[in-house]
Motif scaffolding. Structure first.
Motif, mmCIF file in Angstrom:
data_model
loop_
_atom_site.group_PDB
_atom_site.id
_atom_site.type_symbol
_atom_site.label_atom_id
_atom_site.label_comp_id
_atom_site.label_asym_id
_atom_site.label_seq_id
_atom_site.Cartn_x
_atom_site.Cartn_y
_atom_site.Cartn_z
ATOM 1 N N ASP A 3 1.028 -1.223 0.021
ATOM 2 C CA ASP A 3 -0.126 0.063 -0.073
ATOM 3 C C ASP A 3 0.846 1.335 -0.024
ATOM 4 N N PHE A 4 0.166 2.258 -0.390
ATOM 5 C CA PHE A 4 0.914 3.561 -0.459
ATOM 6 C C PHE A 4 0.162 4.484 -0.090
ATOM 7 N N TYR A 5 0.698 5.710 0.264
ATOM 8 C CA TYR A 5 0.092 7.048 0.898
ATOM 9 C C TYR A 5 0.471 8.254 0.257
ATOM 10 N N VAL A 6 -0.494 8.975 0.164
ATOM 11 C CA VAL A 6 -0.318 10.328 -0.583
ATOM 12 C C VAL A 6 -1.170 11.462 0.010
ATOM 13 N N LYS A 7 -0.873 12.787 -0.200
ATOM 14 C CA LYS A 7 -1.793 13.680 0.151
ATOM 15 C C LYS A 7 -1.662 14.994 -0.612
ATOM 16 N N ASN A 8 -2.686 15.669 -0.507
ATOM 17 C CA ASN A 8 -2.570 17.051 -1.338
ATOM 18 C C ASN A 8 -3.548 17.911 -0.407
ATOM 19 N N THR A 9 -2.858 18.893 -0.342
ATOM 20 C CA THR A 9 -3.684 20.152 0.704
ATOM 21 C C THR A 9 -3.672 21.507 -0.039
ATOM 22 N N ASN A 10 -4.786 22.209 0.277
ATOM 23 C CA ASN A 10 -4.787 23.617 0.171
ATOM 24 C C ASN A 10 -5.364 24.306 1.162
ATOM 25 N N GLU A 11 -5.991 25.394 0.966
ATOM 26 C CA GLU A 11 -6.131 26.252 2.075
ATOM 27 C C GLU A 11 -7.517 25.806 2.557
ATOM 28 N N LYS A 12 -8.380 25.064 1.852
ATOM 29 C CA LYS A 12 -9.741 24.721 2.444
ATOM 30 C C LYS A 12 -9.877 23.236 2.893
ATOM 31 N N ILE A 13 -9.096 22.369 1.979
ATOM 32 C CA ILE A 13 -9.197 21.152 2.281
ATOM 33 C C ILE A 13 -7.927 20.426 2.300
ATOM 34 N N LYS A 14 -7.866 19.324 3.027
ATOM 35 C CA LYS A 14 -6.861 18.455 3.084
ATOM 36 C C LYS A 14 -7.423 16.983 2.848
ATOM 37 N N VAL A 15 -6.678 16.373 1.869
ATOM 38 C CA VAL A 15 -6.974 14.945 1.259
ATOM 39 C C VAL A 15 -5.984 14.084 1.755
ATOM 40 N N TYR A 16 -6.139 13.078 2.223
ATOM 41 C CA TYR A 16 -4.983 11.924 2.301
ATOM 42 C C TYR A 16 -5.652 10.613 1.780
ATOM 43 N N LEU A 17 -4.711 10.014 0.787
ATOM 44 C CA LEU A 17 -5.381 8.835 0.357
ATOM 45 C C LEU A 17 -4.416 7.742 0.708
ATOM 46 N N LYS A 18 -5.080 6.463 1.044
ATOM 47 C CA LYS A 18 -4.248 5.202 1.190
ATOM 48 C C LYS A 18 -4.703 4.630 -0.065
ATOM 49 N N LEU A 19 -3.646 4.097 -0.936
ATOM 50 C CA LEU A 19 -3.793 3.318 -2.112
ATOM 51 C C LEU A 19 -3.487 1.951 -1.927
ATOM 52 N N LYS A 20 -4.334 0.935 -2.232
ATOM 53 C CA LYS A 20 -4.162 -0.466 -2.038
ATOM 54 C C LYS A 20 -4.193 -1.063 -3.416
ATOM 55 N N PRO A 21 -3.193 -1.739 -3.832
ATOM 56 C CA PRO A 21 -3.163 -2.511 -5.141
ATOM 57 C C PRO A 21 -4.302 -3.425 -5.161
ATOM 58 N N ILE A 22 -5.164 -3.546 -6.428
ATOM 59 C CA ILE A 22 -5.997 -4.679 -6.498
ATOM 60 C C ILE A 22 -5.339 -5.678 -7.109
ATOM 61 N N LEU A 23 -5.044 -6.763 -6.570
ATOM 62 C CA LEU A 23 -4.010 -7.803 -7.052
ATOM 63 C C LEU A 23 -4.532 -8.549 -8.387
ATOM 64 N N PHE A 24 -5.894 -8.712 -8.739
ATOM 65 C CA PHE A 24 -6.346 -9.262 -9.899
ATOM 66 C C PHE A 24 -7.410 -8.374 -10.273
ATOM 67 N N PRO A 25 -6.985 -7.296 -10.759
ATOM 68 C CA PRO A 25 -8.200 -6.370 -11.326
ATOM 69 C C PRO A 25 -8.908 -6.959 -12.719
#
Lengths: 88, 207
Positions: A3-25
């Motif tokens: 899994d990996f983790y990213v974020k993006n923030t601006n003045e109004k909103i903070k977004v955090y994401l955990k990304l989990k690979p789907i093994l057999f899409p």
């Protein structure tokens, strides 16, 4: 793949994401994203699938990598927040 | 030969490429990369993977550029190899994700490649201030509603502003072909009159 983790923030909103690979899409969605949003003092979370194109857009939009610890802290804060309005 | 349409996120490049291609009877050419195998690793460790990621984007752009060079067809292109290097790679460098030596190495390769790629006959630069671009990105997301939170609506103002500064600097020094700058704040290209005025300008410059 981990899994990996990213974020993006601006003045109004903070977004955090955990990304989990789907093994057999079985379609174009190759990741499951768990999103935590902090906006105007309120918390929200939801889960949705992401495609490679979504990742490309995130790259262009300036999302950046964070450590798992940071995501875990934010998740804990959200759960502890008595004012939190969770969307599930 | 090809016309390039350049500009920041939310400037309206893709819409203009499509309209121009239809109007001129040329082929619209979009993003060069279907899959960048470093993208996922990049999200796991940006400093470690920024360089190969950018090299991969660059090599695909280069391949696309070579095919433009050898093609007899007339094309309108959405973004250029120049922006890959001068805007996005440079931004990664300035943000500390690309090391100095990697960035210099990248620029050396880029400058070699770019010599081999056909230059556009004309570049249309869609210039907008950061607030307008922010608004447009948000409107676009509202229209898309692909999912509740689309990634682009989260673009921080400062990030978009940094890209805008790099764009302005790049276009000031761009000498490879004539440039038409369209101020998207003053000129709405959805307005048919403005669009046909642009087409007239294009025809004057390329014929």
């Amino acid at each position: 793949m981990e899994d990996f983790y990213v974020k993006n923030t601006n003045e109004k909103i903070k977004v955090y994401l955990k990304l989990k690979p789907i093994l057999f899409p079985d379609n174009e969605f190759t990741f499951e994203g768990t999103e935590i949003v902090a906006e105007e003092g309120k918390w929200g979370t939801e889960t949705y699938p992401l495609t490679y194109q979504d990742l490309l857009k995130m790259y262009e939009a300036g999302f950046h990598t964070i450590e798992k610890d940071e995501f875990d802290r934010v998740e804990a804060m959200m759960k502890l927040s008595s004012d939190g309005e969770l969307e599930t | 030969m090809y016309i390039a349409v350049s500009g920041n996120i939310g400037a309206g490049k893709t819409t203009l490429v499509e309209k121009l291609a239809n109007q001129l009877g040329w082929i619209a050419e979009y993003e060069a990369v279907d899959q960048n195998p470093y993208l996922i690793d990049f999200y796991q460790d940006m400093r470690r993977w920024a360089f190969p990621l950018q090299i991969c984007f660059l090599s695909h752009r280069f391949r696309q550029g070579l095919s433009l060079t050898s093609s007899a067809q007339k094309m309108v292109m959405d973004r250029t190899i120049y922006e890959d290097a001068e805007i996005f790679a440079r931004n990664l460098f300035q943000s500390g994700y690309l090391e100095e030596r990697d960035y210099q190495n990248y620029l050396f390769l880029y400058s070699t490649m770019v010599e081999l790629v056909a230059k556009p006959v004309l570049l249309i630069y869609l210039k907008g201030n950061t607030s307008t671009l922010m608004q447009r990105v948000q409107q676009r997301n509202f229209k898309k509603k692909i999912k509740k939170k689309n990634n682009e609506e989260l673009i921080p103002f400062d990030y978009l502003n940094n890209l805008n500064i790099l764009y302005d600097e790049w276009i000031r020094n761009f000498k490879l072909c004539p440039v038409i700058t369209v101020d998207i704040v003053r000129t709405d290209l959805k307005d048919e009159e403005n669009f046909y005025e642009l087409v007239e300008q294009i025809n004057l410059l390329i014929n």
